[in-house]
Write a protein that holds these residues in place. Structure first.
Motif, PDB file in Angstrom:
ATOM      1  N   THR A  45      54.994  27.710  39.736  1.00 33.84           N
ATOM      2  CA  THR A  45      53.802  28.540  39.902  1.00 33.84           C
ATOM      3  C   THR A  45      53.766  29.594  38.803  1.00 33.84           C
ATOM      4  N   VAL A  46      52.610  29.766  38.197  1.00 30.50           N
ATOM      5  CA  VAL A  46      52.403  30.840  37.236  1.00 30.50           C
ATOM      6  C   VAL A  46      51.823  32.036  37.979  1.00 30.50           C
ATOM      7  N   PHE A  47      52.495  33.185  37.864  1.00 26.36           N
ATOM      8  CA  PHE A  47      52.017  34.429  38.473  1.00 26.36           C
ATOM      9  C   PHE A  47      51.299  35.256  37.416  1.00 26.36           C
ATOM     10  N   SER A  48      50.194  35.894  37.829  1.00 23.13           N
ATOM     11  CA  SER A  48      49.445  36.746  36.907  1.00 23.13           C
ATOM     12  C   SER A  48      49.290  38.152  37.470  1.00 23.13           C
ATOM     13  N   ALA A  49      49.699  39.140  36.660  1.00 25.00           N
ATOM     14  CA  ALA A  49      49.415  40.542  36.942  1.00 25.00           C
ATOM     15  C   ALA A  49      48.506  41.101  35.856  1.00 25.00           C
ATOM     16  N   ASP A  50      47.837  40.193  35.142  1.00 26.11           N
ATOM     17  CA  ASP A  50      46.972  40.546  34.020  1.00 26.11           C
ATOM     18  C   ASP A  50      45.510  40.510  34.479  1.00 26.11           C
ATOM     19  N   PRO A  51      44.794  41.630  34.461  1.00 26.89           N
ATOM     20  CA  PRO A  51      43.413  41.640  34.974  1.00 26.89           C
ATOM     21  C   PRO A  51      42.481  40.716  34.193  1.00 26.89           C
ATOM     22  N   ALA A  52      42.730  40.543  32.894  1.00 22.01           N
ATOM     23  CA  ALA A  52      41.870  39.653  32.107  1.00 22.01           C
ATOM     24  C   ALA A  52      42.051  38.197  32.535  1.00 22.01           C
ATOM     25  N   PHE A  53      43.289  37.793  32.779  1.00 16.74           N
ATOM     26  CA  PHE A  53      43.537  36.427  33.228  1.00 16.74           C
ATOM     27  C   PHE A  53      43.024  36.230  34.657  1.00 16.74           C
ATOM     28  N   ASN A  54      43.194  37.246  35.497  1.00 14.28           N
ATOM     29  CA  ASN A  54      42.659  37.162  36.860  1.00 14.28           C
ATOM     30  C   ASN A  54      41.145  36.989  36.844  1.00 14.28           C
ATOM     31  N   ARG A  55      40.475  37.720  35.972  1.00  9.58           N
ATOM     32  CA  ARG A  55      39.013  37.602  35.871  1.00  9.58           C
ATOM     33  C   ARG A  55      38.622  36.192  35.437  1.00  9.58           C
ATOM     34  N   LEU A  56      39.379  35.633  34.493  1.00 16.20           N
ATOM     35  CA  LEU A  56      39.118  34.270  34.040  1.00 16.20           C
ATOM     36  C   LEU A  56      39.253  33.287  35.200  1.00 16.20           C
ATOM     37  N   LEU A  57      40.309  33.448  36.007  1.00 19.22           N
ATOM     38  CA  LEU A  57      40.553  32.535  37.124  1.00 19.22           C
ATOM     39  C   LEU A  57      39.459  32.626  38.179  1.00 19.22           C
ATOM     40  N   LEU A  58      39.050  33.851  38.520  1.00 18.04           N
ATOM     41  CA  LEU A  58      38.024  34.026  39.549  1.00 18.04           C
ATOM     42  C   LEU A  58      36.689  33.429  39.102  1.00 18.04           C
TER      43      LEU A  58
END
Length: 499
Positions: free
Chosen positions: A89-102
């Motif tokens: 599993t890849v974990f993200s604490a990066d808001p830019a990557f989170n925005r991309l995923l959403l």
């Protein structure tokens, strides 16, 4: 068998099987690393288990985000690779990557949750459906729960909260989380199936507690034959809850057949009384009974758990921040002075609670009732210098962003005044620095209703009661955020309060 013809001991067979499985796992992991593009940095931990035990033990500490904090510091990246709950599993604490995923939901990624959750919610739940099926269910939920300004709904919220509080008078010691759950569960049941609080709702609520406890348990094979396990109890509870909902829905379907002779044009003019009626009349009644059962069951989970914890933690944080509590009381006493003692709250009153919204925002940010979301890559995803391969599970952490001192000053301190700054909320949401209700196509459709319920609850609490903690309590973060003891408090009716 050995020379005597006796079979090898079972323990030896088990050890050999585990060693073989571990070897296969290690070889597969090595081959994957050789044949793939550059993954985010990280560790896969122990064979088979990965870092699952480390994750669980980390979140049983008072630290709200130890697992991610440690790995972000170690790897120097807001995106890292681990191995939990049986897969990489890849974990993200990066808001830019989170925005991309959403934003990429339904295209580059799809939702993906542990099997324990998917089995207990059912394939037709709002959380798990995809594509057009999710779109139509999301739209129906918005129609029913996304309009808290509706006078009948607001009046019902007001009455339900007051009815719960009358049991506290003139003084009581309560576990606030239990009381809040009564409010949210009864409110959600009323919106779904139009059943008022009573024996039916209480019996279903007791089973719901067991069902929710199983979400992050180990889904043993044949768990339905192991009722002593948490997951086995959850499966049994799920069967009972689904049966209760199925009975109600089937009865409503029979009633609809009887009433079919009524003038359809007149029916169009009458506001639908609950979610079941919305489902029965949507798309010419194309929803099956099992689709409606799964859908209603999942909405009960959402309405029951998260809003009740939000109510409880708002009170806890206010109690621990007396200046914030004093300002909140002043805001609500001013509203009550204008309205008079016995008048129910209206939408204009709710819109006159700016500091209350600051308190709710900050409670959402600090508590992180939805810590993040799981997704699975439908294609290779490029981010910075990394490639997340197709099929990889991804966890976008909202909590890690909300509690990051790079984004919020004194990020782990409850400070509702931070939201009084002009455009603070809009800017934070736009930059994916504040995502308590998720985002993209799966933005929680009941987010405004949750705010209204908490606001009405706080209004009646601070204008009717004073309170103090009955015993020390603290937050825990696994499997979900809550207080360890349910936040017990001593309540006293204020002598100057309304009747």
């Amino acid at each position: 068998m050995d020379a005597s013809g006796a079979p090898p001991p079972p323990l030896l067979l088990a050890a050999a099987a585990f060693a073989a499985a571990a070897l296969v796992w290690l070889l597969a992991a090595r081959a994957s690393r050789r044949g793939s593009a550059r993954l985010p940095p990280g560790s896969t931990g122990l064979p088979l288990i990965g870092e699952t035990l480390r994750l669980i033990s980390a979140y049983k500490t008072p630290n709200p985000e130890p697992f991610i904090d440690e790995r972000v510091a170690r790897h120097g990246s807001g995106v890292f690779t681990t191995h939990v709950f049986g897969e990489r599993t890849v974990f993200s604490a990066d808001p830019a990557f989170n925005r991309l995923l959403l934003a990429a939901e339904g295209r580059a990624v799809d939702c993906s949750y542990p099997s324990s959750i998917t089995t207990l919610l059912g394939p037709h739940s709002l959380l798990l459906t995809r594509g057009p099926a999710h779109k139509r269910l999301h739209s129906l939920t918005l129609t029913r729960l996304g309009r808290p300004a509706s006078p009948p709904l607001l009046a019902h919220i007001d009455r339900l909260i007051l009815a719960t509080m009358r049991d506290w008078e003139p003084a009581a010691t309560v576990r606030l989380l239990d009381e809040a759950k009564k409010v949210t569960f009864n409110l959600t049941v009323k919106q779904l199936v139009s059943i008022d609080p009573g024996p039916w709702t209480e019996s279903v609520r007791r089973e719901y507690v067991k069902l929710i406890d199983g979400f992050f348990s180990i889904p043993f094979p044949f768990a339905h034959l192991l009722p002593f396990t948490t997951y086995g109890q959850a499966l049994k509870a799920r069967k009972k809850v689904a049966g209760a909902l199925r009975e109600v829905i089937s009865r409503r379907m029979d009633e609809k057949l009887v009433d079919r002779a009524a003038d359809s044009e007149e029916d169009e003019k009458i506001e639908k009384k609950d979610m079941v009626q919305e489902l029965l009349e949507a798309e010419d009644g194309s929803f099956s009974v099992e689709e409606m059962v799964d859908f209603c069951l999942s909405l009960l989970v959402a309405g029951y758990e998260t809003t009740s914890v939000l109510m409880t933690l708002a009170v806890k944080f206010l109690t621990e921040t007396p200046t914030a509590l004093a300002q909140l009381k002043e805001e609500h006493e001013n509203i009550r002075d204008i309205k008079g003692k016995d008048q129910p709250l209206e939408w204009s009153d709710y819109k006159s609670m700016p500091f209350t919204q600051c308190v709710i925002n900050e409670t959402l940010r600090v508590a992180n009732l939805i810590s993040g979301v799981f997704r699975r890559a439908n294609t290779d995803i490029q981010f910075k210098d990394y490639t997340i391969p197709k099929g990889c599970k991804i966890f976008a952490s909202f909590r890690a962003v909300h509690l990051n001192t790079e984004h919020y000053e004194n990020a782990r301190t409850f400070d509702p005044w931070r939201w009084q700054s002009k455009n603070k909320l809009q800017n934070a949401v736009g930059a994916s620095l504040f995502t308590p209700f998720g985002g993209g196509p799966r933005l929680c459709p009941g987010y405004e209703l949750a705010r209204v319920v908490v606001s009405v609850f706080l209004h009646h609490l601070v204008t009717r009661f004073s309170w103090e903690e009955a015993e020390e309590d603290r937050l825990v973060f696994f499997p979900t955020t809550r207080t360890l003891k349910g936040y017990p408090i001593h309540l006293r009716r204020r002598p100057d309060s309304v009747a």
